[in-house]
Design a protein around this motif. Sequence first.
Motif, short mmCIF file in Angstrom:
data_model
loop_
_atom_site.label_atom_id
_atom_site.label_comp_id
_atom_site.label_asym_id
_atom_site.label_seq_id
_atom_site.Cartn_x
_atom_site.Cartn_y
_atom_site.Cartn_z
N GLN A 1 47.04 25.34 31.65
CA GLN A 1 47.87 26.08 32.60
C GLN A 1 48.29 27.43 32.02
O GLN A 1 48.32 28.44 32.73
CB GLN A 1 49.10 25.25 32.96
CG GLN A 1 49.93 25.82 34.11
CD GLN A 1 49.35 25.49 35.47
OE1 GLN A 1 48.22 25.02 35.54
NE2 GLN A 1 50.10 25.75 36.52
N PRO B 1 58.93 32.29 39.98
CA PRO B 1 59.15 31.14 39.09
C PRO B 1 59.37 31.57 37.65
O PRO B 1 58.75 32.55 37.19
CB PRO B 1 57.86 30.32 39.25
CG PRO B 1 57.31 30.73 40.57
CD PRO B 1 57.67 32.17 40.74
N SER C 1 58.35 30.38 34.80
CA SER C 1 57.15 30.37 33.96
C SER C 1 56.29 31.60 34.18
O SER C 1 55.53 32.00 33.30
CB SER C 1 56.32 29.11 34.26
OG SER C 1 55.92 29.08 35.61
N VAL C 2 56.41 32.21 35.36
CA VAL C 2 55.64 33.41 35.67
C VAL C 2 56.41 34.66 35.26
O VAL C 2 55.92 35.50 34.52
CB VAL C 2 55.28 33.47 37.16
CG1 VAL C 2 54.61 34.80 37.50
CG2 VAL C 2 54.36 32.31 37.53
N ALA D 1 52.07 34.67 40.82
CA ALA D 1 52.63 33.40 41.28
C ALA D 1 51.83 32.83 42.44
O ALA D 1 51.57 31.62 42.52
CB ALA D 1 54.10 33.60 41.70
N ARG D 2 51.41 33.70 43.36
CA ARG D 2 50.60 33.25 44.49
C ARG D 2 49.27 32.67 44.03
O ARG D 2 48.86 31.60 44.47
CB ARG D 2 50.37 34.44 45.44
CG ARG D 2 49.25 34.25 46.47
CD ARG D 2 49.63 33.26 47.56
NE ARG D 2 48.50 32.99 48.44
CZ ARG D 2 48.22 33.67 49.55
NH1 ARG D 2 48.99 34.70 49.91
NH2 ARG D 2 47.19 33.36 50.29
N HIS E 1 52.03 28.86 43.18
CA HIS E 1 53.46 28.74 43.44
C HIS E 1 53.79 29.33 44.82
O HIS E 1 53.19 30.32 45.23
CB HIS E 1 54.28 29.48 42.38
CG HIS E 1 54.09 28.95 41.00
ND1 HIS E 1 54.53 27.70 40.62
CD2 HIS E 1 53.50 29.49 39.91
CE1 HIS E 1 54.22 27.50 39.34
NE2 HIS E 1 53.61 28.58 38.89
N SER E 2 54.74 28.75 45.50
CA SER E 2 55.13 29.22 46.82
C SER E 2 56.32 30.16 46.71
O SER E 2 57.30 29.85 46.04
CB SER E 2 55.47 28.04 47.74
OG SER E 2 55.94 28.52 48.99
N LEU E 3 56.20 31.30 47.37
CA LEU E 3 57.32 32.25 47.47
C LEU E 3 57.85 32.31 48.89
O LEU E 3 58.61 33.21 49.24
CB LEU E 3 56.85 33.65 47.05
CG LEU E 3 56.40 33.82 45.61
CD1 LEU E 3 55.74 35.18 45.40
CD2 LEU E 3 57.58 33.67 44.66
#
Length: 414
Positions: free
Chosen positions: A74, A285, A287-288, A398-399, A403-405
């Motif tokens: 990841q 997020p 992590s991002v 993120a996208r 990940h969802s924004l």
Amino acid sequence: MATFFRSFLQSYRNIFWLLGGILAGTVAGLILGPRVAVLKPVGDIFINLLFMAVIPLVFFATTAAVANVQGTSQLLRLCRITLLVFTGTALVAAAYTLLGVYAFPLHTTLSRHESLPALPPMSDLGTQLTRLFTVDDFYKLLSRECMLPLIVFSLLVGFASLQAGEKGAAFRHFLLSGNEVMKHLLGYIMKVAPLGLGAYFAYQVGILGPQLFGTYARALGLYYGLCLVYYLVFYSGYVYFAGGRAALRRYWKYNLVPSLTAVATCSSVAAIPVNLEAGEKMGIPPSVRNLVLPLGATLHKEGSAISSMIKIAVVFALFHRPLSGVDTVAIALGMSVLVNMVEGGIPNGGYVGELLVMSVYGFPQEALAPLIIIGTLVDPMATLLNVSGETANAMLVARFMGHSLLEERQDDKA
């Protein structure tokens, strides 16, 4: 209505204070001119506070982000996507500027007799690459001039913490705790932002403002016009693609403080703390944002990519050479992307871009002065794009990471 108005003021109170400070600084700079230099120490104190906080903040944010990623694969995927997004947006910026130069060609009368600024001696390629990623002593990591080596070290420490498993749990907890402490420290520093940025902005307007209307006005007008469109349209497009209307609304709501910090300080590094805070409010997020935003301060410079293309157009116009042909255009695009990626990590990196243009195209030394002057005068807008683009790029990362924004946050309704 009264409730809505109170909620609106509560949500935007800090921004109003900051705008008030910037506006007061602008007026002071225009009225006082060079005499406004007396306010510079006030701005310097605020900027120095940001610089003092940025090293531990970047270390804890980056290391904690890596140490808490779920699995090595990841992490590698995150790094790969980040570099692809940085390169892709830089290429878009350079190509967009090239089209702008074709649409509004620069017919200039720049003098060939400008005095040449003294340049520091250039090191060989191997030495430059070594300095780009590493330092020869630990204490040098504590300098803001060594941001990329610091990030490399933070990535390695975070990865080692991740691989340590249960034995590294306490250290990972320390990293998360340190990250929270540094975020609170940033909050204290930002309480004096209206005063500090206002004073610094007054100095920028008072000292540099008159130069914008001189010999290079046409090139600068084209540059600032192209950048303004890129800032408003392209970043809106990136963010909308990443997270839709909710993300777009959140982005512009929280991007103002990093934008003003960028314009006032002309430093992507100084904007790292406020950008990390804005990224959290934008819903990126952890992590991002904790990896992409510090890394972006060094490797992501869309404003620099645009300015590199403008510099190339200026010297081509100066020496009456056509900016055309597949090879010429391909080299221009490639250099703009290359300078965008590496100049932030190399000492005197801006000069590297100017010297690269001269050497690749075979221009004489008279081309150096216009290149450096243009580079100095475009710095505020270039930094604005560099800083604002980091959060937009982080949303794209993120996208692509899945990940969802799209979730509606409670403060989106304010």
